[in-house]
Write a protein that holds these residues in place. Structure first.
Motif, PDB file in Angstrom:
ATOM      1  N   ALA A  50      33.176  31.992  37.964  1.00  0.00           N
ATOM      2  CA  ALA A  50      34.146  31.344  38.862  1.00  0.00           C
ATOM      3  C   ALA A  50      33.465  31.017  40.203  1.00  0.00           C
ATOM      4  O   ALA A  50      33.569  29.890  40.707  1.00  0.00           O
ATOM      5  N   CYS A  51      32.762  31.992  40.777  1.00  0.00           N
ATOM      6  CA  CYS A  51      32.079  31.783  42.067  1.00  0.00           C
ATOM      7  C   CYS A  51      31.017  30.697  41.958  1.00  0.00           C
ATOM      8  O   CYS A  51      30.849  29.883  42.876  1.00  0.00           O
ATOM      9  N   LEU A  52      30.300  30.669  40.838  1.00  0.00           N
ATOM     10  CA  LEU A  52      29.259  29.654  40.636  1.00  0.00           C
ATOM     11  C   LEU A  52      29.866  28.257  40.534  1.00  0.00           C
ATOM     12  O   LEU A  52      29.226  27.267  40.872  1.00  0.00           O
ATOM     13  N   LEU A  53      31.127  28.197  40.064  1.00  0.00           N
ATOM     14  CA  LEU A  53      31.813  26.906  39.910  1.00  0.00           C
ATOM     15  C   LEU A  53      32.645  26.533  41.146  1.00  0.00           C
ATOM     16  O   LEU A  53      33.465  25.625  41.094  1.00  0.00           O
ATOM     17  N   GLY A  54      32.442  27.262  42.250  1.00  0.00           N
ATOM     18  CA  GLY A  54      33.152  26.925  43.485  1.00  0.00           C
ATOM     19  C   GLY A  54      34.576  27.444  43.537  1.00  0.00           C
ATOM     20  O   GLY A  54      35.385  27.025  44.353  1.00  0.00           O
ATOM     21  N   ARG A  55      34.907  28.394  42.657  1.00  0.00           N
ATOM     22  CA  ARG A  55      36.210  29.077  42.709  1.00  0.00           C
ATOM     23  C   ARG A  55      35.990  30.465  43.333  1.00  0.00           C
ATOM     24  O   ARG A  55      34.860  30.914  43.465  1.00  0.00           O
ATOM     25  N   ARG A  56      37.091  31.138  43.656  1.00  0.00           N
ATOM     26  CA  ARG A  56      36.968  32.503  44.184  1.00  0.00           C
ATOM     27  C   ARG A  56      37.186  33.465  43.021  1.00  0.00           C
ATOM     28  O   ARG A  56      38.283  33.551  42.463  1.00  0.00           O
ATOM     29  N   GLY A  57      36.136  34.150  42.621  1.00  0.00           N
ATOM     30  CA  GLY A  57      36.223  35.079  41.497  1.00  0.00           C
ATOM     31  C   GLY A  57      36.551  36.478  41.971  1.00  0.00           C
ATOM     32  O   GLY A  57      35.914  37.003  42.874  1.00  0.00           O
ATOM     33  N   ILE A  58      37.569  37.079  41.347  1.00  0.00           N
ATOM     34  CA  ILE A  58      37.952  38.451  41.681  1.00  0.00           C
ATOM     35  C   ILE A  58      37.866  39.300  40.419  1.00  0.00           C
ATOM     36  O   ILE A  58      38.434  38.954  39.384  1.00  0.00           O
ATOM     37  N   GLY A  59      37.137  40.406  40.513  1.00  0.00           N
ATOM     38  CA  GLY A  59      37.012  41.321  39.385  1.00  0.00           C
ATOM     39  C   GLY A  59      37.610  42.673  39.708  1.00  0.00           C
ATOM     40  O   GLY A  59      37.413  43.193  40.807  1.00  0.00           O
ATOM     41  N   VAL A  60      38.357  43.216  38.758  1.00  0.00           N
ATOM     42  CA  VAL A  60      38.920  44.569  38.899  1.00  0.00           C
ATOM     43  C   VAL A  60      38.550  45.341  37.638  1.00  0.00           C
ATOM     44  O   VAL A  60      38.618  44.793  36.532  1.00  0.00           O
ATOM     45  N   GLN A 211      37.636  48.618  42.404  1.00  0.00           N
ATOM     46  CA  GLN A 211      37.851  49.625  41.362  1.00  0.00           C
ATOM     47  C   GLN A 211      39.319  50.003  41.372  1.00  0.00           C
ATOM     48  O   GLN A 211      39.830  50.532  42.365  1.00  0.00           O
ATOM     49  N   ALA A 212      40.006  49.703  40.282  1.00  0.00           N
ATOM     50  CA  ALA A 212      41.439  49.999  40.181  1.00  0.00           C
ATOM     51  C   ALA A 212      41.872  49.858  38.733  1.00  0.00           C
ATOM     52  O   ALA A 212      41.158  49.278  37.913  1.00  0.00           O
ATOM     53  N   SER A 213      43.053  50.368  38.439  1.00  0.00           N
ATOM     54  CA  SER A 213      43.623  50.185  37.106  1.00  0.00           C
ATOM     55  C   SER A 213      44.247  48.797  37.019  1.00  0.00           C
ATOM     56  O   SER A 213      44.841  48.311  37.986  1.00  0.00           O
ATOM     57  N   ALA A 214      44.126  48.168  35.856  1.00  0.00           N
ATOM     58  CA  ALA A 214      44.746  46.848  35.656  1.00  0.00           C
ATOM     59  C   ALA A 214      46.275  46.940  35.766  1.00  0.00           C
ATOM     60  O   ALA A 214      46.955  45.936  35.993  1.00  0.00           O
TER      61      ALA A 214
END
Length: 271
Positions: A50-60, A211-214
């Motif tokens: 997502a970040c590489l494609l110019g979006r804001r990538g969020i991972g949990v 770091q969190a639970s989905a």
């Protein structure tokens, strides 16, 4: 040929989504500037694409090892910044390594490393603790990536798998083949790895990793335009046990501390 961006090489981790698939789905379902969320992010393939494609990538992710790897890539600074951090931290490590008592390290861990490499590793672990800069996060992820593997960039005995092999298996293998771990200079291995992983430069957009639970995401409602994930593989892949050595480096002496917070079940209802 391998068309992945070099940041995907931060670490090998089994059961990861192919980057090209993530790239296709993010491109197809979102637009530049959108936010893409992966609530089971693993090593961060989706948020990074997502970040590489110019979006804001969020991972949990509930696993600290997964979040460390994700943060290392979605917030990666320039190679120069990372090199400067490694050179400067190596000086502190040199001072601190004399005080490291390797006799307190579990034999399960120490059998993987040359005693002097282990002494350096303990000093790096201590030095990185509490450092919050993007360069420090990147170096911590790079270190997890070279903790075990085969080849002179890796710090351990020759390990042929992407996961941390069981201590009992390693002990038997070492005894049968009369293996000894070679000394590795951690800073030099880190610099080599940084040049490989950051060869294509950082992503144009900085992402986030938590770091969190989905089940309890640390995010406001409706924050993401797209939720894209590859959920846990039932009980097929034991995420904590298979990363026990990386978890040790992050301060978890027993991987079961982490396993308790992960979804690992063969029960369909619970899943």
């Amino acid at each position: 040929g391998d068309e992945r961006h070099s940041l995907h090489r931060v670490a090998s981790r089994i059961c990861t989504l192919p980057p090209r698939l993530a790239n296709h789905l993010v491109s197809h379902y979102t637009w530049p500037g959108a936010t893409v969320l992966d609530p089971f992010c693993g090593k961060g393939t989706v948020p990074l694409e997502a970040c590489l494609l110019g979006r804001r990538g969020i991972g949990v992710d509930a696993s600290p090892e997964a979040v460390t790897l994700t943060r290392a890539t979605v917030r990666a600074p320039s190679l120069r910044d990372v090199e400067e951090f490694i050179v400067s931290a190596a000086k502190e490590v040199q001072m601190a390594q004399r005080d490291q008592d390797i006799s307190t390290v579990s034999p399960d861990v120490s059998q993987f490393f040359h005693p002097e490499t282990l002494r350096e590793l303990l000093a790096w672990r201590q030095g990185l603790r509490g450092k919050r800069s993007d360069a420090a996060s990147c170096v911590q992820g790079l270190l997890l990536g070279i903790l075990h593997g085969k080849g002179s960039t890796f710090l351990s005995l020759r390990c042929s798998h992407a996961y941390s092999m069981s201590p009992t298996y390693v002990r038997e293998y070492v005894r049968t083949h009369d293996l000894k771990a070679d000394y590795r200079n951690v800073a030099q291995c880190l610099l080599r790895r940084a040049r490989q992983v950051l060869a294509d430069g950082p992503a144009p957009v900085r992402g986030r990793a938590w770091q969190a639970s989905a089940k309890r995401l640390p995010l406001p409602d409706r924050v993401a335009s797209l939720i894209l994930t590859s959920p846990p593989y039932f009980s097929v892949h034991r995420y904590a046990r298979d990363n026990w050595l990386r978890l040790w480096f992050l301060g978890f002496e027993d991987y079961r501390e982490v396993q308790r917070n992960l979804i690992q079940t063969a029960d369909v209802e619970r899943y």
